[in-house]
Design a protein around this motif. Structure first.
Motif, PDB file in Angstrom:
ATOM      1  N   GLY A 247      -3.255  22.628  -8.395  1.00 26.49           N
ATOM      2  CA  GLY A 247      -2.422  23.583  -7.646  1.00 26.49           C
ATOM      3  C   GLY A 247      -2.753  23.671  -6.170  1.00 26.49           C
ATOM      4  N   ARG A 248      -3.557  22.742  -5.658  1.00 21.56           N
ATOM      5  CA  ARG A 248      -3.873  22.801  -4.223  1.00 21.56           C
ATOM      6  C   ARG A 248      -2.790  22.149  -3.374  1.00 21.56           C
ATOM      7  NH1 ARG A 248      -8.496  20.955  -6.472  1.00 21.56           N
ATOM      8  NH2 ARG A 248      -8.217  18.879  -5.559  1.00 21.56           N
ATOM      9  N   VAL A 249      -2.036  21.226  -3.999  1.00 19.43           N
ATOM     10  CA  VAL A 249      -0.936  20.576  -3.280  1.00 19.43           C
ATOM     11  C   VAL A 249       0.343  20.849  -4.057  1.00 19.43           C
ATOM     12  CG1 VAL A 249       0.039  18.321  -2.644  1.00 19.43           C
ATOM     13  CG2 VAL A 249      -2.389  18.788  -2.238  1.00 19.43           C
ATOM     14  N   ASP A 250       1.370  21.234  -3.326  1.00 25.96           N
ATOM     15  CA  ASP A 250       2.642  21.581  -3.967  1.00 25.96           C
ATOM     16  C   ASP A 250       3.349  20.307  -4.462  1.00 25.96           C
ATOM     17  OD1 ASP A 250       4.942  23.453  -4.396  1.00 25.96           O
ATOM     18  OD2 ASP A 250       5.843  22.009  -3.018  1.00 25.96           O
ATOM     19  N   GLY A 251       3.780  20.333  -5.741  1.00 24.58           N
ATOM     20  CA  GLY A 251       4.373  19.144  -6.366  1.00 24.58           C
ATOM     21  C   GLY A 251       5.635  18.657  -5.670  1.00 24.58           C
ATOM     22  N   SER A 252       6.515  19.601  -5.258  1.00 26.49           N
ATOM     23  CA  SER A 252       7.777  19.126  -4.672  1.00 26.49           C
ATOM     24  C   SER A 252       7.559  18.543  -3.280  1.00 26.49           C
ATOM     25  CB  SER A 252       8.832  20.232  -4.659  1.00 26.49           C
ATOM     26  OG  SER A 252       8.260  21.417  -4.228  1.00 26.49           O
ATOM     27  N   HIS A 253       6.608  19.124  -2.531  1.00 25.89           N
ATOM     28  CA  HIS A 253       6.292  18.521  -1.225  1.00 25.89           C
ATOM     29  C   HIS A 253       5.703  17.127  -1.419  1.00 25.89           C
ATOM     30  CE1 HIS A 253       6.087  22.814   0.401  1.00 25.89           C
ATOM     31  NE2 HIS A 253       7.110  22.215   0.975  1.00 25.89           N
ATOM     32  N   ALA A 254       4.809  17.021  -2.396  1.00 23.17           N
ATOM     33  CA  ALA A 254       4.165  15.722  -2.651  1.00 23.17           C
ATOM     34  C   ALA A 254       5.223  14.701  -3.075  1.00 23.17           C
ATOM     35  CB  ALA A 254       3.099  15.865  -3.738  1.00 23.17           C
ATOM     36  N   ALA A 255       6.169  15.132  -3.930  1.00 24.59           N
ATOM     37  CA  ALA A 255       7.205  14.201  -4.401  1.00 24.59           C
ATOM     38  C   ALA A 255       8.066  13.730  -3.228  1.00 24.59           C
ATOM     39  CB  ALA A 255       8.062  14.881  -5.461  1.00 24.59           C
ATOM     40  N   ALA A 256       8.402  14.658  -2.331  1.00 20.65           N
ATOM     41  CA  ALA A 256       9.229  14.279  -1.176  1.00 20.65           C
ATOM     42  C   ALA A 256       8.476  13.265  -0.302  1.00 20.65           C
ATOM     43  CB  ALA A 256       9.585  15.522  -0.365  1.00 20.65           C
TER      44      ALA A 256
ATOM     45  N   ALA B  68       0.835  -1.207   0.000  1.00 19.91           N
ATOM     46  CA  ALA B  68       0.000   0.000   0.000  1.00 19.91           C
ATOM     47  C   ALA B  68       0.868   1.256   0.000  1.00 19.91           C
ATOM     48  CB  ALA B  68      -0.930  -0.002   1.206  1.00 19.91           C
ATOM     49  N   LEU B  69       1.932   1.233   0.808  1.00 24.80           N
ATOM     50  CA  LEU B  69       2.816   2.410   0.863  1.00 24.80           C
ATOM     51  C   LEU B  69       3.485   2.655  -0.493  1.00 24.80           C
ATOM     52  CD1 LEU B  69       4.455   1.817   4.378  1.00 24.80           C
ATOM     53  CD2 LEU B  69       3.035   3.781   3.728  1.00 24.80           C
ATOM     54  N   VAL B  70       3.949   1.569  -1.131  1.00 21.94           N
ATOM     55  CA  VAL B  70       4.634   1.732  -2.424  1.00 21.94           C
ATOM     56  C   VAL B  70       3.632   2.147  -3.511  1.00 21.94           C
ATOM     57  CG1 VAL B  70       6.227   0.672  -4.068  1.00 21.94           C
ATOM     58  CG2 VAL B  70       6.259  -0.061  -1.695  1.00 21.94           C
ATOM     59  N   ALA B  71       2.436   1.570  -3.462  1.00 20.97           N
ATOM     60  CA  ALA B  71       1.424   1.908  -4.477  1.00 20.97           C
ATOM     61  C   ALA B  71       0.989   3.374  -4.330  1.00 20.97           C
ATOM     62  CB  ALA B  71       0.225   0.974  -4.349  1.00 20.97           C
ATOM     63  N   ALA B  72       0.831   3.822  -3.090  1.00 20.36           N
ATOM     64  CA  ALA B  72       0.453   5.225  -2.870  1.00 20.36           C
ATOM     65  C   ALA B  72       1.549   6.141  -3.411  1.00 20.36           C
ATOM     66  CB  ALA B  72       0.232   5.478  -1.378  1.00 20.36           C
ATOM     67  N   ALA B  73       2.802   5.765  -3.137  1.00 20.88           N
ATOM     68  CA  ALA B  73       3.936   6.563  -3.636  1.00 20.88           C
ATOM     69  C   ALA B  73       3.912   6.611  -5.165  1.00 20.88           C
ATOM     70  CB  ALA B  73       5.244   5.951  -3.145  1.00 20.88           C
ATOM     71  N   ALA B  74       3.628   5.473  -5.776  1.00 24.70           N
ATOM     72  CA  ALA B  74       3.600   5.407  -7.254  1.00 24.70           C
ATOM     73  C   ALA B  74       2.544   6.362  -7.810  1.00 24.70           C
ATOM     74  CB  ALA B  74       3.312   3.976  -7.699  1.00 24.70           C
ATOM     75  N   ALA B  75       1.361   6.341  -7.188  1.00 23.98           N
ATOM     76  CA  ALA B  75       0.265   7.195  -7.667  1.00 23.98           C
ATOM     77  C   ALA B  75       0.642   8.678  -7.538  1.00 23.98           C
ATOM     78  CB  ALA B  75      -1.011   6.891  -6.884  1.00 23.98           C
ATOM     79  N   ILE B  76       1.235   9.032  -6.396  1.00 23.65           N
ATOM     80  CA  ILE B  76       1.581  10.443  -6.170  1.00 23.65           C
ATOM     81  C   ILE B  76       2.663  10.885  -7.158  1.00 23.65           C
ATOM     82  CG2 ILE B  76       2.498  12.119  -4.517  1.00 23.65           C
ATOM     83  CD1 ILE B  76       1.291  10.369  -2.269  1.00 23.65           C
TER      84      ILE B  76
END
Ligand code: HEM
Ligand SMILES: CC(C)=CCC/C(C)=C/CC/C(C)=C/COP(=O)(O)OP(=O)(O)O
Length: 317
Positions: free
Chosen positions: A113-122, A81-89
């Protein structure tokens, strides 16, 4: 993340162009926990991920000795689940510009634009590392490696290939077919013929599943610049023929346990009935490709998979 901290407004709604003189009622405020959950669900593609995790659980159950080790299954599913969630993000970070151009995806948190891409990637990278380590520690290293390969094929191959070649769907289907193999590896710590069988079922199932969706959203895909088969095959003949071809192959592959003697008779009967219904849906789409038959095929795909996998687990021996 932007969307999780400052945003007090409900998610944007489609523009209303009513000419009525009656003022529209003020939108009711959505409670913060519900708003956060909706954002998170969009980010991790919740429904798709849920079915992915069901396939992991099935892989674990098939690989596990009787009685099934519940805690072991939970570990395999949680790590995946953790890896799949990461993949989706990560996919939503990479595709934020394309997502913003497609009606189906334009309201996704990063695209909008409601969630910042670099924060989400991290956050996604942290989630991926946690998931792979979790699997390696609480399931086994093989399961962790298969999960890492699933993530890599999805994010590093499939996602960029969508802009380059219609072969992207084959690569994406490899990513989508690996989660049951993660579960199987988690239970057995080996990859054998049964793992290959599970992979084949998922791989073949994705073709009709996705071709139906691609037909429904072909204008979106074209607008965003994705090189899907539905975009490059102007007549749609290749797409509809391949749909029938892969659904027929899936029908045959699903009967393999009968030949190998690994599933009891009710499985074979159930798989044959489900397979014929799914094939009928594919043929209907082939003969008359339109929104109704495409939607019918999409829903058949979503119903077929859990039912087939349920039968497999119930009657596996
Ligand atoms: C080549 C591989 C795949 C592609 C390109 C693909 C693409 C898509 C797309 C674009 C949708 C959205 C349809 C919509 O919004 O109406 C969707 C829905 C869905 N997919 Fe797939 N998919 C693939 C593989 C899978 C796999 C492996 C699973 C799970 C085992 C899966 C499960 C689902 C589910 C449950 C939905 C409906 C959920 C929803 O509407 O959000 N898909 N798929
Ligand atoms: C463990 C692990 C990493 C599991 C994940 C498995 C996985 C990625 C399954 C989905 C397969 C797939 C190609 C979906 C479509 O994505 P899309 O990006 O084309 O969909 P979209 O258009 O909705 O963004």
């Amino acid at each position: 993340m932007k969307g999780f901290t400052h945003d007090q407004t409900p998610l944007p709604l489609p523009a209303v162009t009513s000419r009525s003189a009656i003022p529209a009622p003020a939108p009711r405020a959505i409670p913060a926990p519900i708003r956060w959950w909706r954002e998170l669900a969009e980010l991790i593609k919740f429904r798709l991920t849920l079915l992915v995790l069901l396939t992991t659980l099935v892989g674990y159950c098939i690989g596990s000795a009787h009685p099934i080790d519940g805690l072991g299954a939970l570990h395999a599913v949680l790590g995946t689940a953790l890896v799949a969630a990461a993949a989706a993000i990560l996919n939503e970070v990479i595709e934020r510009r394309q997502d913003a151009q497609m009606i189906r995806t334009q309201n996704r948190p990063i695209a909008a634009g409601r969630v910042d891409g670099s924060h989400a990637a991290a956050a996604a990278v942290a989630c991926a590392l946690a998931g792979v380590s979790y699997l390696a520690l609480f399931a086994n290293v093989l399961a962790g490696l298969v999960a890492a390969a699933t993530l890599a094929t999805y994010v590093c191959l499939y996602t960029p290939l969508k802009l380059i070649s219609p072969w992207n769907t084959w690569v994406g289907a490899v990513s989508g077919a690996l989660p049951p193999v993660i579960g199987y590896a988690g239970a057995r710590n080996v990859l054998d013929g049964t793992a290959l069988f599970l992979f084949a079922i998922l791989f073949l199932w994705q073709m009709p599943h996705f071709f139906a969706i691609a037909w429904l959203y072909r204008n979106d895909y074209e607008k965003a610049g994705f090189r899907m088969l539905v975009v490059v095959d102007a007549t749609g003949r290749k797409l509809t023929s391949q749909t029938v071809f892969f659904t027929a192959l899936l029908f045959l592959a699903s009967l393999w346990p009968m030949v190998a003697g690994t599933a009891a008779l009710p499985y074979t009967i159930g798989a044959a009935i489900l397979g014929l219904l799914f094939l009928w849906s594919a043929v209907r789409f082939h003969n008359k490709p339109n929104r109704t038959t495409a939607r019918g095929l999409f829903f058949s795909s979503i119903a077929y998979l859990p039912l087939l996998l349920g039968l497999l687990v119930l009657f596996w021996r």
